[in-house]
Scaffold this motif. Structure first.
Motif, PDB file in Angstrom:
ATOM      1  N   GLY A 114       0.814  -1.207   0.000  1.00 12.31           N
ATOM      2  CA  GLY A 114       0.000   0.000   0.000  1.00 12.31           C
ATOM      3  C   GLY A 114       0.844   1.251   0.000  1.00 12.31           C
ATOM      4  O   GLY A 114       2.061   1.219  -0.140  1.00 12.31           O
ATOM      5  N   LYS A 115       0.159   2.381   0.187  1.00  9.33           N
ATOM      6  CA  LYS A 115       0.832   3.676   0.162  1.00  9.33           C
ATOM      7  C   LYS A 115       0.719   4.416   1.483  1.00  9.33           C
ATOM      8  O   LYS A 115       1.503   5.290   1.767  1.00  9.33           O
ATOM      9  CB  LYS A 115       0.255   4.536  -0.961  1.00  9.33           C
ATOM     10  N   SER A 116      -0.282   4.089   2.273  1.00  8.81           N
ATOM     11  CA  SER A 116      -0.474   4.773   3.546  1.00  8.81           C
ATOM     12  C   SER A 116      -0.836   3.765   4.625  1.00  8.81           C
ATOM     13  O   SER A 116      -1.534   2.787   4.369  1.00  8.81           O
ATOM     14  CB  SER A 116      -1.597   5.813   3.428  1.00  8.81           C
ATOM     15  N   ASP A 117      -0.342   4.014   5.813  1.00  8.71           N
ATOM     16  CA  ASP A 117      -0.667   3.151   6.947  1.00  8.71           C
ATOM     17  C   ASP A 117      -1.531   3.871   7.980  1.00  8.71           C
ATOM     18  O   ASP A 117      -1.702   3.392   9.081  1.00  8.71           O
ATOM     19  CB  ASP A 117       0.604   2.636   7.606  1.00  8.71           C
ATOM     20  N   MET A 118      -2.062   5.042   7.593  1.00  8.07           N
ATOM     21  CA  MET A 118      -2.914   5.863   8.457  1.00  8.07           C
ATOM     22  C   MET A 118      -2.211   6.221   9.773  1.00  8.07           C
ATOM     23  O   MET A 118      -2.815   6.309  10.819  1.00  8.07           O
ATOM     24  CB  MET A 118      -4.250   5.166   8.719  1.00  8.07           C
ATOM     25  N   GLY A 119      -0.886   6.381   9.711  1.00  9.88           N
ATOM     26  CA  GLY A 119      -0.125   6.812  10.881  1.00  9.88           C
ATOM     27  C   GLY A 119       0.242   5.724  11.869  1.00  9.88           C
ATOM     28  O   GLY A 119       0.776   6.014  12.941  1.00  9.88           O
ATOM     29  N   VAL A 120      -0.005   4.474  11.526  1.00 12.80           N
ATOM     30  CA  VAL A 120       0.253   3.370  12.459  1.00 12.80           C
ATOM     31  C   VAL A 120       1.734   3.277  12.828  1.00 12.80           C
ATOM     32  O   VAL A 120       2.073   3.142  14.007  1.00 12.80           O
ATOM     33  CB  VAL A 120      -0.251   2.029  11.873  1.00 12.80           C
ATOM     34  N   ASN A 121       2.625   3.333  11.841  1.00  8.22           N
ATOM     35  CA  ASN A 121       4.053   3.218  12.138  1.00  8.22           C
ATOM     36  C   ASN A 121       4.541   4.366  13.011  1.00  8.22           C
ATOM     37  O   ASN A 121       5.273   4.149  13.977  1.00  8.22           O
ATOM     38  CB  ASN A 121       4.865   3.142  10.839  1.00  8.22           C
ATOM     39  N   LYS A 122       4.145   5.575  12.692  1.00  9.75           N
ATOM     40  CA  LYS A 122       4.547   6.749  13.482  1.00  9.75           C
ATOM     41  C   LYS A 122       4.064   6.615  14.918  1.00  9.75           C
ATOM     42  O   LYS A 122       4.829   6.822  15.864  1.00  9.75           O
ATOM     43  CB  LYS A 122       3.984   8.014  12.848  1.00  9.75           C
ATOM     44  N   THR A 123       2.800   6.247  15.089  1.00  7.98           N
ATOM     45  CA  THR A 123       2.240   6.096  16.432  1.00  7.98           C
ATOM     46  C   THR A 123       2.976   5.015  17.215  1.00  7.98           C
ATOM     47  O   THR A 123       3.294   5.187  18.402  1.00  7.98           O
ATOM     48  CB  THR A 123       0.730   5.771  16.346  1.00  7.98           C
ATOM     49  N   ARG A 124       3.261   3.896  16.556  1.00 11.96           N
ATOM     50  CA  ARG A 124       3.954   2.783  17.222  1.00 11.96           C
ATOM     51  C   ARG A 124       5.352   3.207  17.674  1.00 11.96           C
ATOM     52  O   ARG A 124       5.739   3.010  18.828  1.00 11.96           O
ATOM     53  CB  ARG A 124       4.046   1.594  16.276  1.00 11.96           C
ATOM     54  N   VAL A 125       6.121   3.804  16.760  1.00 13.91           N
ATOM     55  CA  VAL A 125       7.496   4.199  17.076  1.00 13.91           C
ATOM     56  C   VAL A 125       7.521   5.271  18.156  1.00 13.91           C
ATOM     57  O   VAL A 125       8.307   5.188  19.111  1.00 13.91           O
ATOM     58  CB  VAL A 125       8.238   4.668  15.813  1.00 13.91           C
ATOM     59  N   ASP A 126       6.667   6.258  18.052  1.00 14.53           N
ATOM     60  CA  ASP A 126       6.624   7.310  19.073  1.00 14.53           C
ATOM     61  C   ASP A 126       6.226   6.736  20.429  1.00 14.53           C
ATOM     62  O   ASP A 126       6.733   7.171  21.471  1.00 14.53           O
ATOM     63  CB  ASP A 126       5.687   8.439  18.643  1.00 14.53           C
ATOM     64  N   GLY A 127       5.359   5.735  20.439  1.00 14.62           N
ATOM     65  CA  GLY A 127       4.999   5.061  21.687  1.00 14.62           C
ATOM     66  C   GLY A 127       6.184   4.333  22.300  1.00 14.62           C
ATOM     67  O   GLY A 127       6.418   4.403  23.516  1.00 14.62           O
ATOM     68  N   TRP A 128       6.934   3.616  21.462  1.00 15.31           N
ATOM     69  CA  TRP A 128       8.139   2.938  21.965  1.00 15.31           C
ATOM     70  C   TRP A 128       9.117   3.947  22.560  1.00 15.31           C
ATOM     71  O   TRP A 128       9.700   3.698  23.620  1.00 15.31           O
ATOM     72  CB  TRP A 128       8.851   2.200  20.840  1.00 15.31           C
ATOM     73  N   LEU A 129       9.309   5.075  21.874  1.00 18.57           N
ATOM     74  CA  LEU A 129      10.254   6.071  22.359  1.00 18.57           C
ATOM     75  C   LEU A 129       9.797   6.697  23.681  1.00 18.57           C
ATOM     76  O   LEU A 129      10.623   7.013  24.521  1.00 18.57           O
ATOM     77  CB  LEU A 129      10.492   7.134  21.288  1.00 18.57           C
ATOM     78  N   SER A 130       8.493   6.819  23.857  1.00 20.80           N
ATOM     79  CA  SER A 130       7.972   7.305  25.141  1.00 20.80           C
ATOM     80  C   SER A 130       8.291   6.330  26.266  1.00 20.80           C
ATOM     81  O   SER A 130       8.701   6.730  27.354  1.00 20.80           O
ATOM     82  CB  SER A 130       6.458   7.518  25.063  1.00 20.80           C
ATOM     83  N   VAL A 131       8.093   5.044  25.997  1.00 16.59           N
ATOM     84  CA  VAL A 131       8.420   4.018  27.002  1.00 16.59           C
ATOM     85  C   VAL A 131       9.927   4.037  27.267  1.00 16.59           C
ATOM     86  O   VAL A 131      10.361   3.972  28.419  1.00 16.59           O
ATOM     87  CB  VAL A 131       7.964   2.614  26.530  1.00 16.59           C
ATOM     88  N   LEU A 132      10.733   4.125  26.229  1.00 15.05           N
ATOM     89  CA  LEU A 132      12.190   4.146  26.365  1.00 15.05           C
ATOM     90  C   LEU A 132      12.636   5.338  27.198  1.00 15.05           C
ATOM     91  O   LEU A 132      13.537   5.206  28.045  1.00 15.05           O
ATOM     92  CB  LEU A 132      12.843   4.184  24.983  1.00 15.05           C
ATOM     93  N   ALA A 133      12.032   6.483  27.009  1.00 20.93           N
ATOM     94  CA  ALA A 133      12.401   7.696  27.746  1.00 20.93           C
ATOM     95  C   ALA A 133      12.124   7.551  29.238  1.00 20.93           C
ATOM     96  O   ALA A 133      12.803   8.182  30.056  1.00 20.93           O
ATOM     97  CB  ALA A 133      11.642   8.901  27.187  1.00 20.93           C
ATOM     98  N   ARG A 134      11.177   6.709  29.609  1.00 21.25           N
ATOM     99  CA  ARG A 134      10.844   6.512  31.033  1.00 21.25           C
ATOM    100  C   ARG A 134      11.749   5.492  31.703  1.00 21.25           C
ATOM    101  O   ARG A 134      11.663   5.298  32.914  1.00 21.25           O
ATOM    102  CB  ARG A 134       9.391   6.083  31.165  1.00 21.25           C
ATOM    103  N   GLN A 135      12.596   4.836  30.948  1.00 19.31           N
ATOM    104  CA  GLN A 135      13.478   3.803  31.544  1.00 19.31           C
ATOM    105  C   GLN A 135      14.813   4.372  31.943  1.00 19.31           C
ATOM    106  O   GLN A 135      15.281   5.340  31.535  1.00 19.31           O
ATOM    107  CB  GLN A 135      13.675   2.651  30.579  1.00 19.31           C
TER     108      GLN A 135
END
Length: 135
Positions: A114-135
């Motif tokens: 496809g051409k768009s993931d409706m922001g799924v990858n961005k949301t997932r990665v930003d979520g991981w980085l939020s968890v990482l920042a709290r560690q």
């Protein structure tokens, strides 16, 4: 009319099987764009951060704790890992490559189909980085 329904159903089933079983070429997907900079694009994103040399190890634990996730190529010890993360319903694969360069962590997340993931990858990665920042 019944024939049309059967044909459409067979096409949908064939597509679903292909999406789930299509081979993933590690040589194609296990790479990081040169000169990677933070950006969002249709179907993915790139994130760059300063984490210290342990960033890839910590992020690996976060990523692997998620559902429908497997390693395609590389390892934490190699300093670069590519993961396949599949969507729940159709099993669409997204590819996420993580590379550690000194204290810098690079993350390149993108879809395959496809051409768009409706922001799924961005949301997932930003979520991981939020968890990482709290560690």
């Amino acid at each position: 009319m019944l024939y049309i329904i059967v044909i459409v159903a067979l096409i949908a089933i064939g597509f679903a099987v292909y999406v789930r079983l299509a081979p993933s070429d590690a040589a194609r997907w296990h790479q990081m764009p040169e000169g990677a900079e933070r950006q969002d694009f249709d179907g993915g994103c790139i994130r760059i951060g300063t984490t210290g040399p342990q960033g890839i190890s910590l992020l690996d634990r976060i990523i692997m704790s998620g559902p429908r996730t497997q390693v395609l190529a590389g390892s934490v010890e190699d300093g670069m890992v590519t993961y396949i993360i599949r969507s729940k319903l159709w099993g669409f694969p997204d590819y996420v490559t993580v590379r550690q360069l000194g204290d810098t962590l690079q993350i390149y997340s993108r879809l395959r189909f496809g051409k768009s993931d409706m922001g799924v990858n961005k949301t997932r990665v930003d979520g991981w980085l939020s968890v990482l920042a709290r560690q």
